[in-house]
Design a protein around this motif. Structure first.
Motif, short mmCIF file in Angstrom:
data_model
loop_
_atom_site.label_atom_id
_atom_site.label_comp_id
_atom_site.label_asym_id
_atom_site.label_seq_id
_atom_site.Cartn_x
_atom_site.Cartn_y
_atom_site.Cartn_z
N ALA A 131 -3.27 23.53 9.81
CA ALA A 131 -2.56 23.13 9.74
C ALA A 131 -2.12 21.71 9.48
CB ALA A 131 -1.83 22.53 12.01
N ARG A 132 -3.04 20.72 9.96
CA ARG A 132 -3.13 19.67 8.96
C ARG A 132 -3.02 19.67 7.45
NH1 ARG A 132 -7.03 17.05 12.78
NH2 ARG A 132 -8.07 16.44 10.43
N LEU A 133 -3.55 20.98 6.59
CA LEU A 133 -3.66 21.00 5.39
C LEU A 133 -2.80 21.49 4.43
CD1 LEU A 133 -7.49 22.14 5.11
CD2 LEU A 133 -6.17 20.03 3.99
N LEU A 134 -1.85 22.35 5.41
CA LEU A 134 -0.81 23.08 5.13
C LEU A 134 0.60 22.76 4.80
CD1 LEU A 134 -1.05 26.41 7.53
CD2 LEU A 134 -1.75 25.67 4.46
N ARG A 135 0.10 21.38 6.07
CA ARG A 135 1.62 20.06 6.05
C ARG A 135 0.90 19.63 4.44
NH1 ARG A 135 1.10 19.66 11.97
NH2 ARG A 135 2.81 21.06 12.04
N PHE A 136 0.06 19.16 4.12
CA PHE A 136 -0.08 18.33 2.93
C PHE A 136 -1.31 19.39 1.75
CE2 PHE A 136 -0.87 14.73 0.53
CZ PHE A 136 -0.78 13.81 1.00
N PRO A 137 -0.28 20.32 1.05
CA PRO A 137 -1.62 21.32 0.83
C PRO A 137 -1.90 20.92 -0.90
CG PRO A 137 0.79 21.70 0.26
CD PRO A 137 0.42 20.70 1.19
N SER A 138 -1.32 19.91 -1.39
CA SER A 138 -2.81 19.30 -2.56
C SER A 138 -3.83 18.69 -2.66
CB SER A 138 -2.11 17.91 -2.81
OG SER A 138 -0.29 18.27 -3.79
N ALA A 139 -3.97 18.73 -0.43
CA ALA A 139 -5.46 18.28 -0.29
C ALA A 139 -6.38 19.11 -0.14
CB ALA A 139 -5.50 17.37 1.14
N ILE A 140 -8.31 19.41 -0.31
CA ILE A 140 -8.65 20.21 -0.13
C ILE A 140 -9.39 19.69 1.53
CG2 ILE A 140 -11.16 20.59 -0.30
CD1 ILE A 140 -10.80 20.21 -3.28
N LYS A 141 -9.59 18.41 1.64
CA LYS A 141 -9.60 18.75 3.70
C LYS A 141 -9.05 16.53 4.02
CE LYS A 141 -14.19 17.30 5.80
NZ LYS A 141 -13.72 19.08 6.84
N ILE A 142 -8.75 16.95 5.31
CA ILE A 142 -8.02 15.84 5.38
C ILE A 142 -9.08 14.98 6.71
CG2 ILE A 142 -6.24 14.56 6.20
CD1 ILE A 142 -4.54 17.16 4.91
N GLU A 143 -8.87 13.56 6.66
CA GLU A 143 -9.79 13.14 8.38
C GLU A 143 -8.77 12.26 8.59
OE1 GLU A 143 -11.57 14.91 9.52
OE2 GLU A 143 -13.33 15.51 7.77
N LEU A 144 -8.79 11.96 9.83
CA LEU A 144 -7.79 10.84 10.18
C LEU A 144 -8.49 9.27 11.38
CD1 LEU A 144 -5.37 13.45 11.54
CD2 LEU A 144 -5.34 12.13 9.89
N PHE A 145 -8.19 8.20 10.29
CA PHE A 145 -8.86 7.04 11.28
C PHE A 145 -7.24 6.69 11.48
CE2 PHE A 145 -11.19 8.08 8.10
CZ PHE A 145 -12.91 8.39 8.32
N SER A 146 -8.35 5.64 12.32
CA SER A 146 -7.34 4.62 13.65
C SER A 146 -6.11 5.23 13.75
CB SER A 146 -7.05 3.58 12.15
OG SER A 146 -7.77 2.99 11.66
N LYS A 147 -5.78 6.20 14.20
CA LYS A 147 -5.00 7.61 15.41
C LYS A 147 -4.70 7.89 14.54
CE LYS A 147 -5.95 4.22 19.99
NZ LYS A 147 -4.70 3.37 20.48
N GLY A 148 -4.71 8.32 13.06
CA GLY A 148 -3.52 8.87 12.66
C GLY A 148 -3.26 8.11 10.92
N ARG A 149 -3.61 6.70 11.96
CA ARG A 149 -2.31 5.60 10.55
C ARG A 149 -3.11 6.32 9.19
NH1 ARG A 149 -3.80 1.62 15.03
NH2 ARG A 149 -1.53 1.26 16.27
#
Length: 451
Positions: A131-149
């Motif tokens: 779902a995160r990737l579909l909201r940001f389609p240019s990325a292959i992978k997304i990880e979150l730090f600092s509570k999403g900041r």
């Protein structure tokens, strides 16, 4: 830490291998003596043959001295029973793998009543990542730090990109982008780049930035990040259900192709906003008729890795859709990563990563100060988030004067909500959180970044 793992399936094996590399005391429990023997030969671990839900078997495994028991069998009920007995017999932390959607709505109640430390659902974790990737389609992978900041994003440099043949240090000056490039994959090589490293088209770049800065970086680098309006999913299993629920509050029009007629009826009731197609998702004619050439996102989510890989390759030949490929088996990862499969999702690895983060958090309470941990770059590097303590030996010293280990980068500093992309003269202060990217495994304390 002494950790007992019940179940030597894919998740249990992956966990055992990664935890043993971090020098934990591992004991394995499984009914399959042959599987136990095979795993014990490859890692330094004790093994006990038997049912992990039996009190005597847990006592033989040393539950009374264990810090953590992780139940990863294929049965949710067995996992919960293992944890309940472990809590009574050893009063240790417990983690259960619970996959059934019927339990997902009651997971808070189950955790509280069974006193579980963590309930992990591989398909739900995978759905959230997709779902995160579909909201940001240019990325292959997304990880979150600092509570999403702060986000750590990976993307591939396209042909004729402005980034082709650009030095890393020129990204800030030429593109006026407040991002920090922290890892580069080129073929099978992984590099933690310095400022003079020259990027090439085809490289997979991992960078850290805030959400606003990452969006601006993609725009300035000429990489399209168009909002996805249509998505086609092949396979109607648990992951697809969780994904449909995760996207129910978006404007993405979802089409799901599933070959089992009864499952189609269930999905029609569970996901009223999605279009459910009864048919064989490997039928090229059906895919063409349902608009694979026009869809903006395509996810192959069946239970068969080979089918998912072939479907994604076919989708790549027919469209410019954002591709997502589910893979269960972790073997042949180098070959899989060389194919044009878009974002490859490994539910088993995601599960292992979440449990590893919990283990690091436990170590945090025992003296370590790791807040978050992600295995990145095909599992060849780590991104760790440390909290800087008041007695840290690095306080107030410019980064350029610290004797840091090779293949290690101070990637980001969060100072009371202010995001700093660090340069040589920046310093670490008490109560900062700092993100370190490195190829060194097993860092437990911030001082471990020093030579």
């Amino acid at each position: 830490m002494k950790i007992i793992i019940v179940g030597c399936g894919k998740v249990g094996t992956t966990l055992a291998e990664q935890l043993s590399r971090e020098q934990h005391d591992i004991t394995l429990i499984d009914n399959d003596a042959e599987a136990l023997s095979s795993l014990s030969d490859s890692i330094d671990a004790m093994s006990v043959v038997g049912n992990g839900a039996v009190y005597q078997v847990q006592m033989e495994a040393g539950i009374q001295d264990a810090d953590l028991l992780i139940a990863t069998t294929n049965s949710d009920e067995l996992n919960m029973l293992c944890c309940l007995i472990a809590k009574k017999a050893g009063n240790c932390h417990t983690i259960a793998r619970i996959r059934n959607p019927e339990y997902s709505a009651e997971i808070g109640y189950i955790r509280e009543e069974l006193n579980l430390s963590l309930a992990i659902n591989p398909e739900l974790a995978a759905a959230r990542e997709i779902a995160r990737l579909l909201r940001f389609p240019s990325a292959i992978k997304i990880e979150l730090f600092s509570k999403g900041r702060i986000e750590l994003l990976k993307f591939r440099i396209p042909e004729r990109s402005i980034l082709d043949n650009m030095r890393v240090l020129d990204v800030v000056g030429r593109l006026k982008s407040n991002v920090l490039i922290c890892a580069v994959e080129r073929g099978e090589d992984v590099v933690i780049p310095d400022g003079n490293f020259i990027m090439k088209s085809g490289d997979k770049i991992s960078f850290i930035a805030s959400h606003q800065d990452s969006t601006a970086f993609f725009y300035k680098a000429g990489i399209e990040n168009n909002t996805i309006k249509t998505a086609m999913f092949v396979g109607g299993g648990r992951l697809t259900y969780y994904l449909g629920m995760a996207l129910s509050d978006t404007k993405i029009r979802i089409k799901i192709i599933e070959r089992d007629e009864e499952r189609c009826r269930e999905l029609s009731e569970l996901l009223p906003g999605a279009m459910i197609i009864h048919g064989d998702g490997s039928d090229q004619q059906l895919l063409l008729e349902e608009g694979i050439g026009q869809t903006e996102a395509f996810a192959s989510l069946t239970g068969f890795d080979e089918e998912n890989i072939m479907l994604s390759l076919y989708a790549a030949s027919q469209s410019k859709a954002k591709l997502i490929t589910k893979v269960n088996k972790i073997s042949f990862e180098n070959i899989i990563n060389s194919l044009d499969l878009g974002s490859v999702i490994y539910p088993k690895l995601l599960t292992a990563d979440i449990i590893l983060q919990y283990v690091r958090a436990m170590q945090n309470s025992m003296g370590s100060n790791v807040e978050t941990l992600y295995k990145i770059v095909a599992d060849k590097a780590e991104a760790l988030e440390f909290r800087v303590k008041a007695d840290a030996p690095l306080l107030g010293i410019p980064l350029e004067r610290l004797q840091l280990k090779n293949n290690l980068l101070v990637a980001c500093i969060n100072r009371k909500g202010r995001i700093i992309m660090p340069r040589g003269r920046d310093t670490l202060e008490a109560e900062d959180t700092v993100i370190i990217v490195t190829t060194h495994a097993g860092l437990n304390d911030l001082k471990d970044i020093l030579k």
